[in-house]
Design a protein around this motif. Structure first.
Motif, PDB file in Angstrom:
ATOM      1  N   ARG A  10       0.853  -1.181   0.000  1.00  0.00           N
ATOM      2  CA  ARG A  10       0.000   0.000   0.000  1.00  0.00           C
ATOM      3  C   ARG A  10       0.887   1.229   0.000  1.00  0.00           C
ATOM      4  NH1 ARG A  10      -1.452  -3.311   3.778  1.00  0.00           N
ATOM      5  NH2 ARG A  10      -0.521  -2.037   5.396  1.00  0.00           N
ATOM      6  N   TYR A  11       0.705   2.076  -0.962  1.00  0.00           N
ATOM      7  CA  TYR A  11       1.485   3.289  -0.986  1.00  0.00           C
ATOM      8  C   TYR A  11       0.704   4.348  -0.256  1.00  0.00           C
ATOM      9  CZ  TYR A  11       4.624   1.238  -4.200  1.00  0.00           C
ATOM     10  OH  TYR A  11       5.555   0.446  -4.765  1.00  0.00           O
ATOM     11  N   LEU A  12       1.283   4.815   0.878  1.00  0.00           N
ATOM     12  CA  LEU A  12       0.507   5.664   1.766  1.00  0.00           C
ATOM     13  C   LEU A  12       1.086   7.063   1.907  1.00  0.00           C
ATOM     14  CD1 LEU A  12       0.030   2.966   4.513  1.00  0.00           C
ATOM     15  CD2 LEU A  12      -1.532   3.549   2.687  1.00  0.00           C
ATOM     16  N   ASP A  13       2.017   7.478   1.061  1.00  0.00           N
ATOM     17  CA  ASP A  13       2.655   8.771   1.258  1.00  0.00           C
ATOM     18  C   ASP A  13       2.331   9.785   0.187  1.00  0.00           C
ATOM     19  OD1 ASP A  13       3.822   7.880   3.495  1.00  0.00           O
ATOM     20  OD2 ASP A  13       5.638   7.235   2.489  1.00  0.00           O
ATOM     21  N   PHE A  14       1.477   9.522  -0.691  1.00  0.00           N
ATOM     22  CA  PHE A  14       1.260  10.509  -1.746  1.00  0.00           C
ATOM     23  C   PHE A  14      -0.200  10.785  -1.940  1.00  0.00           C
ATOM     24  CE2 PHE A  14       2.683  13.118  -4.824  1.00  0.00           C
ATOM     25  CZ  PHE A  14       2.017  12.921  -5.987  1.00  0.00           C
ATOM     26  N   ALA A  15      -0.641  11.411  -2.972  1.00  0.00           N
ATOM     27  CA  ALA A  15      -1.990  11.835  -2.986  1.00  0.00           C
ATOM     28  C   ALA A  15      -2.713  11.615  -4.274  1.00  0.00           C
ATOM     29  CB  ALA A  15      -2.016  13.314  -2.754  1.00  0.00           C
ATOM     30  N   CYS A  16      -3.721  10.910  -4.356  1.00  0.00           N
ATOM     31  CA  CYS A  16      -4.546  10.906  -5.544  1.00  0.00           C
ATOM     32  C   CYS A  16      -5.231   9.580  -5.807  1.00  0.00           C
ATOM     33  CB  CYS A  16      -3.787  11.311  -6.779  1.00  0.00           C
ATOM     34  SG  CYS A  16      -2.691  12.668  -6.512  1.00  0.00           S
ATOM     35  N   CYS A  17      -6.305   9.543  -6.587  1.00  0.00           N
ATOM     36  CA  CYS A  17      -6.974   8.301  -6.867  1.00  0.00           C
ATOM     37  C   CYS A  17      -7.517   8.148  -8.250  1.00  0.00           C
ATOM     38  CB  CYS A  17      -8.102   8.038  -6.010  1.00  0.00           C
ATOM     39  SG  CYS A  17      -8.994   8.906  -5.005  1.00  0.00           S
ATOM     40  N   CYS A  18      -8.026   6.931  -8.533  1.00  0.00           N
ATOM     41  CA  CYS A  18      -8.537   6.679  -9.845  1.00  0.00           C
ATOM     42  C   CYS A  18      -9.526   5.543  -9.803  1.00  0.00           C
ATOM     43  CB  CYS A  18      -7.365   6.437 -10.773  1.00  0.00           C
ATOM     44  SG  CYS A  18      -7.225   4.835 -11.354  1.00  0.00           S
ATOM     45  N   VAL A  19     -10.431   5.483 -10.783  1.00  0.00           N
ATOM     46  CA  VAL A  19     -11.474   4.483 -10.681  1.00  0.00           C
ATOM     47  C   VAL A  19     -11.546   3.623 -11.931  1.00  0.00           C
ATOM     48  CG1 VAL A  19     -13.906   4.144 -10.327  1.00  0.00           C
ATOM     49  CG2 VAL A  19     -12.761   6.046  -9.285  1.00  0.00           C
ATOM     50  N   ILE A  20     -11.631   2.289 -11.780  1.00  0.00           N
ATOM     51  CA  ILE A  20     -11.644   1.393 -12.938  1.00  0.00           C
ATOM     52  C   ILE A  20     -12.899   0.532 -12.904  1.00  0.00           C
ATOM     53  CG2 ILE A  20     -10.461  -0.468 -14.091  1.00  0.00           C
ATOM     54  CD1 ILE A  20      -7.950   0.479 -12.974  1.00  0.00           C
ATOM     55  N   THR A 112     -11.355  16.137   3.641  1.00  0.00           N
ATOM     56  CA  THR A 112     -10.572  15.605   2.539  1.00  0.00           C
ATOM     57  C   THR A 112      -9.340  14.921   3.129  1.00  0.00           C
ATOM     58  OG1 THR A 112      -9.586  16.182   0.396  1.00  0.00           O
ATOM     59  CG2 THR A 112      -9.305  17.773   2.186  1.00  0.00           C
ATOM     60  N   ALA A 113      -8.387  14.570   2.304  1.00  0.00           N
ATOM     61  CA  ALA A 113      -7.108  14.032   2.785  1.00  0.00           C
ATOM     62  C   ALA A 113      -6.137  15.189   3.006  1.00  0.00           C
ATOM     63  CB  ALA A 113      -6.540  13.034   1.785  1.00  0.00           C
ATOM     64  N   GLY A 114      -5.181  14.977   3.900  1.00  0.00           N
ATOM     65  CA  GLY A 114      -4.273  16.058   4.248  1.00  0.00           C
ATOM     66  C   GLY A 114      -2.968  16.080   3.504  1.00  0.00           C
ATOM     67  N   HIS A 115      -2.567  14.953   2.860  1.00  0.00           N
ATOM     68  CA  HIS A 115      -1.198  14.855   2.381  1.00  0.00           C
ATOM     69  C   HIS A 115      -0.912  15.700   1.146  1.00  0.00           C
ATOM     70  CE1 HIS A 115      -3.339  11.284   0.619  1.00  0.00           C
ATOM     71  NE2 HIS A 115      -2.870  11.836  -0.477  1.00  0.00           N
ATOM     72  N   PHE A 116      -1.941  16.244   0.482  1.00  0.00           N
ATOM     73  CA  PHE A 116      -1.656  17.073  -0.691  1.00  0.00           C
ATOM     74  C   PHE A 116      -1.709  18.563  -0.384  1.00  0.00           C
ATOM     75  CE2 PHE A 116      -6.043  15.441  -1.042  1.00  0.00           C
ATOM     76  CZ  PHE A 116      -6.762  16.618  -0.907  1.00  0.00           C
ATOM     77  N   GLY A 117      -1.810  18.932   0.892  1.00  0.00           N
ATOM     78  CA  GLY A 117      -1.622  20.322   1.287  1.00  0.00           C
ATOM     79  C   GLY A 117      -2.848  21.201   1.129  1.00  0.00           C
ATOM     80  N   GLY A 118      -2.572  22.496   0.858  1.00  0.00           N
ATOM     81  CA  GLY A 118      -3.603  23.522   0.836  1.00  0.00           C
ATOM     82  C   GLY A 118      -3.253  24.607   1.832  1.00  0.00           C
ATOM     83  N   ALA A 119      -3.851  25.775   1.687  1.00  0.00           N
ATOM     84  CA  ALA A 119      -3.556  26.907   2.562  1.00  0.00           C
ATOM     85  C   ALA A 119      -4.837  27.673   2.861  1.00  0.00           C
ATOM     86  CB  ALA A 119      -2.520  27.841   1.926  1.00  0.00           C
ATOM     87  N   ASP A 143      -4.676  10.764   8.279  1.00  0.00           N
ATOM     88  CA  ASP A 143      -4.425  11.782   7.263  1.00  0.00           C
ATOM     89  C   ASP A 143      -5.681  12.603   6.947  1.00  0.00           C
ATOM     90  OD1 ASP A 143      -2.538  12.958   5.345  1.00  0.00           O
ATOM     91  OD2 ASP A 143      -3.828  12.083   3.809  1.00  0.00           O
ATOM     92  N   LEU A 144      -6.737  12.439   7.716  1.00  0.00           N
ATOM     93  CA  LEU A 144      -7.935  13.233   7.492  1.00  0.00           C
ATOM     94  C   LEU A 144      -7.659  14.701   7.814  1.00  0.00           C
ATOM     95  CD1 LEU A 144     -10.709  10.942   9.027  1.00  0.00           C
ATOM     96  CD2 LEU A 144     -10.373  11.468   6.597  1.00  0.00           C
ATOM     97  N   ARG A 145      -8.230  15.577   7.028  1.00  0.00           N
ATOM     98  CA  ARG A 145      -8.108  17.020   7.259  1.00  0.00           C
ATOM     99  C   ARG A 145      -9.467  17.666   7.020  1.00  0.00           C
ATOM    100  NH1 ARG A 145      -3.311  20.386   4.568  1.00  0.00           N
ATOM    101  NH2 ARG A 145      -2.238  19.488   6.373  1.00  0.00           N
ATOM    102  N   ILE A 146      -9.853  18.540   7.938  1.00  0.00           N
ATOM    103  CA  ILE A 146     -11.117  19.274   7.826  1.00  0.00           C
ATOM    104  C   ILE A 146     -10.811  20.750   7.647  1.00  0.00           C
ATOM    105  CG2 ILE A 146     -13.243  19.938   9.020  1.00  0.00           C
ATOM    106  CD1 ILE A 146     -13.198  17.241  10.417  1.00  0.00           C
ATOM    107  N   TRP A 147     -11.509  21.367   6.709  1.00  0.00           N
ATOM    108  CA  TRP A 147     -11.365  22.802   6.450  1.00  0.00           C
ATOM    109  C   TRP A 147     -12.664  23.521   6.808  1.00  0.00           C
ATOM    110  CZ3 TRP A 147      -6.834  24.974   4.498  1.00  0.00           C
ATOM    111  CH2 TRP A 147      -5.870  24.070   4.032  1.00  0.00           C
TER     112      TRP A 147
END
Length: 597
Positions: A10-20, A112-119, A143-147
């Motif tokens: 499981r790669y748990l350090d980066f950010a993003c998804c896709c659906v097949i 959302t997830a927290g690992h891809f940042g934001g400000a 890695d959950l993040r609430i804005w």
């Protein structure tokens, strides 16, 4: 089709998804190599699959954005809301967070997830409407993040609180692109299709379906800060819209049906991978439905997955909502804080007013209702000495009245205690001089959270420092951290609250007209930001006052043109301009100009 058992990666350090999406293969036992190859390719054409960019990789950071179909290259597949049994299954709650996705879960919050940042200050787009972020909350255990956003969402998703997710059908959402090149291997059975690499990103929101396979502990093998995960396998058992996640779109929502209502049960986080065709090279990210014969990364090396009978598909992972309900609710219960009062009222109507002075040193006040002048008055007395300048307005004696802070050309500082626009008494500060006239008061505000106004001073060389005050008495002083912008053309021009964390921030303006905001924690800079927009369009527009002009508990900016003396207001939402207007009237008579607050 030939398949394999592979070690979980499981790669748990980066950010993003896709659906097949896909259909189950109809047969796995073939009479001949030719028949096997023919059948595989035939089924590849029939399977309908989509890859939504999503997640992280455990040990290899690869960011791609892709949406991949098994049976078609149509990029519009599943880019509109599902209907029938899947109507209202979460699509209506997906918003755009930069290039990623988030889900509103309360009137002023999205998750959302927290690992891809934001400000803070960046925009979340929901149903075509922009919402300004004003605060952020990170889960200490996952890695959950609430804005938090300033505006109110018209609708938001309910949360899935049960612990029975395993085995339940799901709907997943993400953003991605078209299919990339096929992943093929050669074996004793001929050329075999294993999946597809991720294609070119198009950022389109898509949905797909699958089933929660199991619940896993993401903190195993020495990892921390991940928590429990929903594991979803691409096993070709969920029909033509079966979904698999891949890199490119973390943060998308996974929804499970609870009675008649689809509820948010997970946030897209990670995928299996990366893969390779040999034991060397960088490898690639891909949506794989059979890992047999491919290489997977393990401990920094490529390990071949045995090619045996039976599919062993890759999978994806989502942050489990039900285990974090208490933390989520604690965030939703957090009261909105607007920081110290930024109203400067001189006639008792609880509306901010504007201070003016003329070339002769006379001072007056415009009593305002937003950007509209209600009436005007001269202060009593009117001062009449141009060597004394108003440099601040705050309540220095804690009596509920806004007082005036002056500084003389020689550096001396004094306070007028006011009763409305009338002077009650006056006093020099203690000490009354900063040591040299090169230190000038640049802003007032509470910088040590004691509910008393402090002073920000700036030297002519650009150095900035704070006087922590108790009324007119200096308690202590400290340089800001950092104490200099690096360019003496930047000057502090005011203080207010721009990020809803109850701390007083600073706003600066360059000689070229550019504005910047220092988001502060006391006298320490936590983050620098440019307001949006960052320039008034003409360097002669100078920021002359900072206050809550329209009584919405946010800091607004008042500007005046140095040439024409035209006056205008920027009504702000955090660091973003909501709207602008000229004051009415937009100019004053004679040589009067705005000097505060």
């Amino acid at each position: 089709m030939v398949g394999v058992v592979a070690a979980l990666k499981r790669y748990l350090d980066f950010a993003c998804c896709c659906v097949i999406f896909g259909w189950r293969m109809l047969s796995q036992v073939l009479a001949s190599v030719r028949r096997l190859v023919s059948l595989i390719l035939s089924h590849a054409r029939k399977r309908t699959a989509l890859i939504l960019s999503a997640a992280c990789f455990l040990s290899f950071e690869v960011q791609v954005h892709s949406v991949i179909f098994y049976s078609a290259s149509d990029p519009a597949h599943n880019t509109s809301p599902p209907n029938g049994d899947l109507a209202q299954s979460g699509w209506q709650f997906q918003g755009l967070w930069g290039t990623f996705v988030g889900t509103p879960i309360a009137p002023h919050f999205f998750i959302t997830a927290g690992h891809f940042g934001g400000a803070v200050g960046e925009i979340f787009v929901f149903r075509g409407v922009s919402y300004t972020t004003i605060a952020v909350y990170d889960d200490p255990e996952t890695d959950l993040r609430i804005w938090r956003v300033a505006e109110r969402f018209p609708e938001f998703a309910q949360l899935y609180e049960k612990d029975d997710e395993a085995g339940l059908p799901l709907v997943v959402h993400g953003r991605g692109s078209a299919r990339g090149e096929a992943v093929m291997i050669s074996s004793n059975f001929g050329d075999q299709l294993k999946g597809w690499k991720h294609g070119v990103a198009d950022g389109r929101l898509r949905w797909g379906v699958n089933v929660v396979e199991s619940i896993l502990n993401g903190n195993s093998s020495g990892r921390t800060g991940i928590g429990e995960l929903l594991r979803v396998a691409f096993d070709a058992e969920s029909g033509p819209d079966e979904a698999h996640l891949s890199t490119g779109d973390s943060g998308g929502g996974i929804f499970l049906k609870d009675g008649a209502v689809w509820k948010l049960a997970g946030v897209n986080y990670a995928v299996d991978g990366p893969y390779n065709l040999s034991d060397s090279g960088t490898g690639f990210a891909a949506a794989i439905f059979d890992e047999g014969g491919l290489y997977k990364q393990s401990g920094g090396t490529w390990v071949r997955v045995s090619d045996t009978l039976g599919d062993r598909p890759g999978g994806f992972y989502a942050l489990r909502i039900s285990r974090r309900i208490s933390w989520i609710q604690s965030v939703l219960d957090t009261p909105i804080t607007t920081g110290p009062s930024i109203t400067h009222d001189f006639n008792g109507d609880n509306l901010s007013d504007i201070l003016l002075a003329d070339e002769g040193g006379n001072i007056g006040v415009w009593f305002m209702n937003g950007s509209e002048l209600k009436s005007a008055a001269a202060f009593d007395p009117s001062l009449g000495d141009p060597n004394w300048q108003i440099v601040g307005a705050a309540d220095f004696d804690s009596n509920g009245q806004t007082d005036l802070l002056f500084q003389h050309a020689d550096g001396t500082m004094a306070v007028w205690y006011m009763n409305g626009a009338r002077l009650s008494s006056s006093s020099l500060l203690n000490p009354h001089h900063p040591g040299t006239a090169h230190w000038r008061v640049a802003a007032t505000g509470d910088f040590d959270s004691d509910a008393r106004p402090d002073l920000i001073l700036q030297h002519t060389d650009g150095t900035m420092g704070a006087w922590f005050m108790n009324g007119i008495n200096l308690v202590s002083s400290q340089l800001l951290s950092p104490s200099h912008t690096g360019d003496r053309q930047w000057r502090v021009v005011g203080a207010g609250t721009f990020d809803a964390n109850a701390m007083t921030d600073l706003i600066l303006q360059n000689s070229d007209g550019t504005l910047a905001i220092w988001l502060m924690n006391g006298v320490r800079l936590t983050q620098g930001a440019y307001p949006v927009p960052s320039h008034p369009g003409d360097a002669q527009w100078r920021l002359v006052a900072v206050t809550d002009l329209n009584s919405d508990s946010t800091t607004d900016l008042i500007l005046q043109h140095a040439g024409t003396r035209t006056m205008g207001a920027w009504f702000m939402q955090g660091v973003r301009l909501k709207n602008a207007s000229l004051l009415n009237p937009s100019t004053s008579s004679g040589t009067w100009r705005i000097v505060g607050p």
